[in-house]
Structures are given as structure tokens and as C-alpha cells.
Design an enzyme around this catalytic site. Structure first.
Site, PDB file in Angstrom:
ATOM      1  NE  ARG A  48       9.472   6.296   9.001  1.00  0.00           N
ATOM      2  CZ  ARG A  48       8.613   6.093   7.990  1.00  0.00           C
ATOM      3  NH1 ARG A  48       8.903   5.189   7.052  1.00  0.00           N
ATOM      4  NH2 ARG A  48       7.500   6.788   7.912  1.00  0.00           N
ATOM      5  N   PRO A 107       0.787  -1.229   0.000  1.00  0.00           N
ATOM      6  CG  PRO A 107      -0.934  -1.560   1.528  1.00  0.00           C
ATOM      7  CD  PRO A 107       0.339  -2.182   1.019  1.00  0.00           C
ATOM      8  CG  ASN A 108      -0.401   4.335   1.174  1.00  0.00           C
ATOM      9  OD1 ASN A 108      -1.342   4.841   0.570  1.00  0.00           O
ATOM     10  ND2 ASN A 108      -0.538   3.813   2.377  1.00  0.00           N
ATOM     11  CG  ASN A 144       8.613  -1.850   0.624  1.00  0.00           C
ATOM     12  OD1 ASN A 144       7.983  -2.001   1.678  1.00  0.00           O
ATOM     13  ND2 ASN A 144       9.183  -0.697   0.289  1.00  0.00           N
ATOM     14  CB  ALA A 149       1.443   0.124   6.395  1.00  0.00           C
ATOM     15  NE  ARG A 159       0.553  13.965  -2.013  1.00  0.00           N
ATOM     16  CZ  ARG A 159       0.327  14.285  -3.289  1.00  0.00           C
ATOM     17  NH1 ARG A 159       1.340  14.434  -4.119  1.00  0.00           N
ATOM     18  NH2 ARG A 159      -0.901  14.464  -3.731  1.00  0.00           N
ATOM     19  CG  HIS A 205      11.156  -2.263   5.115  1.00  0.00           C
ATOM     20  ND1 HIS A 205       9.812  -2.215   4.836  1.00  0.00           N
ATOM     21  CD2 HIS A 205      11.397  -3.467   5.676  1.00  0.00           C
ATOM     22  CE1 HIS A 205       9.254  -3.339   5.240  1.00  0.00           C
ATOM     23  NE2 HIS A 205      10.197  -4.125   5.745  1.00  0.00           N
ATOM     24  CE1 TYR A 257       8.747   5.346   3.110  1.00  0.00           C
ATOM     25  CE2 TYR A 257       7.278   7.245   3.033  1.00  0.00           C
ATOM     26  CZ  TYR A 257       7.676   6.063   3.614  1.00  0.00           C
ATOM     27  OH  TYR A 257       7.009   5.589   4.714  1.00  0.00           O
ATOM     28  CD  GLU A 272      10.871  -7.551   5.805  1.00  0.00           C
ATOM     29  OE1 GLU A 272      11.240  -8.660   6.271  1.00  0.00           O
ATOM     30  OE2 GLU A 272      10.289  -6.674   6.474  1.00  0.00           O
TER      31      GLU A 272
HETATM   32  O1  CA2 Z   1      10.330   2.151   4.237  1.00  0.00           O
HETATM   33  C1  CA2 Z   1       9.554   1.439   3.607  1.00  0.00           C
HETATM   34  O2  CA2 Z   1       9.808   0.989   2.489  1.00  0.00           O
HETATM   35  C2  CA2 Z   1       8.178   1.114   4.203  1.00  0.00           C
HETATM   36  O3  CA2 Z   1       7.861  -0.229   3.864  1.00  0.00           O
HETATM   37  C3  CA2 Z   1       7.200   2.073   3.563  1.00  0.00           C
HETATM   38  C4  CA2 Z   1       5.797   1.989   4.141  1.00  0.00           C
HETATM   39  C5  CA2 Z   1       5.823   2.069   5.670  1.00  0.00           C
HETATM   40  O4  CA2 Z   1       4.511   1.879   6.182  1.00  0.00           O
HETATM   41  C6  CA2 Z   1       6.761   1.042   6.261  1.00  0.00           C
HETATM   42  O5  CA2 Z   1       6.769   1.197   7.665  1.00  0.00           O
HETATM   43  C7  CA2 Z   1       8.165   1.224   5.721  1.00  0.00           C
HETATM   44  C8  CA2 Z   1       4.934   3.123   3.608  1.00  0.00           C
HETATM   45  C9  CA2 Z   1       4.875   3.211   2.136  1.00  0.00           C
HETATM   46  C10 CA2 Z   1       4.311   4.541   1.788  1.00  0.00           C
HETATM   47  O6  CA2 Z   1       4.983   5.015   0.661  1.00  0.00           O
HETATM   48  C11 CA2 Z   1       4.866   6.316   0.352  1.00  0.00           C
HETATM   49  C12 CA2 Z   1       5.729   6.815  -0.565  1.00  0.00           C
HETATM   50  C13 CA2 Z   1       5.674   8.132  -0.907  1.00  0.00           C
HETATM   51  C14 CA2 Z   1       4.717   8.966  -0.333  1.00  0.00           C
HETATM   52  C15 CA2 Z   1       3.845   8.460   0.590  1.00  0.00           C
HETATM   53  C16 CA2 Z   1       3.913   7.118   0.930  1.00  0.00           C
END
Ligand code: CA2
Length: 145
Positions: free
Chosen positions: A107, A10-11, A74, A77, A18, A100, A23, A98
Site C-alpha cells: 500500500r 482507530p476505525n 493492531n 493508523a 466498509r 495488520h 479488510y 503486531e
Molecule cells: O491493515 C491493517 O490492519 C491496518 O492496521 C489498518 C489501518 C491502517 O491505517 C493501517 O495502515 C493498516 C486502518 C484501519 C481501518 O479499518 C477499517 C476497517 C473497515 C473499514 C474502514 C476502516
């Protein structure tokens, strides 16, 4: 050539659009392009997929049992919540790495636990989007050793 699925949760479709301070500026399309190019060099075929839906990711892992030799994942969440993805990965016999993008250990504490890590053969954390390429290199070693 062995097929590696690069699964994103997701996301992650928002990557590069963003929160660049967390990221980075690369989009998922950039990651897909870079992984395809590196995969060529490593002798791996790559297919990058992203979904905001847990069940879709479970279905892709099931399909991978028949079609893919390795998985980079990846789960976003869902890393921190999904026993369903963990169970699906347990049914996949090939190597799993895996990834991240951010350093989850710097965090919030809820990001410090990963269900997927109970299955992963390797974990790459906090290396930005370069982590996907590091994961591919590791899979190339594991698949050709
Ligand atoms: O650090 C990572 O790759 C995460 O898997 C990213 C997840 C987060 O919930 C994990 O704890 C760590 C979130 C992905 C959201 O990705 C976005 C990218 C750009 C803008 C907003 C969200």
C-alpha cells in the site's frame, strides 16, 4: 490461564462494514468470538478492546502491566505515527505481536513504517483477520515455552 489483550486502534470498529476489498467481511465481533474460541483451545484467556483514541490505548497497555501476560495489537493508523504507544509497549514486559489485516507493504509508502515494530516480538501482515489467530498461536508458544 494467561490473559492476552487484543488491542485495536482507530476505525477498526468499522471492520466488516466498509472497504471489504481491503479488510474483508469479518467484523470485530467475529474476530472476538474466533479468538475466544481459539484461546480456549490454546489455554489462553482473551479480551478484545478497540478505541479510536490514542490515550485510551496507552492506558490499556499500562493496565496490562498488572493484568495481562501478552498483547496482540493492531494499532490501525497509529502504527505509523504513535511514539506514545511504542513507549507504553516498552514498559510492558510480556510478549507483543503486531497484526495488520492488510499487506501494508503493498500500500502507500506512509504505511511501510511502523513505530510499534521497534518493540514487537513478531509481526503478522496481510493475512486478513486470520492474522489475529496466528498471533494468538505465537503467543501461546511464547507464553508456555
Ligand atoms: O491493515 C491493517 O490492519 C491496518 O492496521 C489498518 C489501518 C491502517 O491505517 C493501517 O495502515 C493498516 C486502518 C484501519 C481501518 O479499518 C477499517 C476497517 C473497515 C473499514 C474502514 C476502516
Amino acid at each position: 490461564m494467561p490473559l492476552v489483550l487484543i488491542l485495536n486502534g482507530p476505525n477498526l470498529n468499522l471492520l466488516g462494514k466498509r472497504q471489504p476489498e481491503i479488510y474483508g467481511r469479518e467484523t470485530l465481533a467475529d474476530v472476538e468470538r474466533d479468538c475466544a474460541a481459539l484461546g480456549q483451545d490454546l489455554g489462553l484467556q482473551t479480551r478484545l478492546l478497540q478505541s479510536n483514541h490514542e490515550g485510551q490505548i496507552v492506558d490499556w497497555i499500562h493496565e496490562a502491566r498488572e493484568t495481562a501476560q501478552g498483547i496482540v495489537i493492531n494499532p490501525g493508523a497509529l502504527t505509523h505515527t504513535s511514539v506514545a504507544i511504542l513507549d507504553a509497549l516498552h514498559a510492558f514486559e510480556g510478549p507483543v505481536i503486531e497484526v495488520h489485516i492488510s499487506n501494508v507493504h503493498k500500500r502507500e509508502s506512509f504505511r511501510h513504517h511502523s513505530y510499534v515494530s521497534l518493540r514487537a516480538d513478531g509481526i503478522i501482515v496481510g493475512c486478513g483477520t486470520q492474522g489475529y489467530q496466528l498471533a494468538l498461536r505465537r503467543l501461546a508458544t511464547l507464553l508456555t515455552a
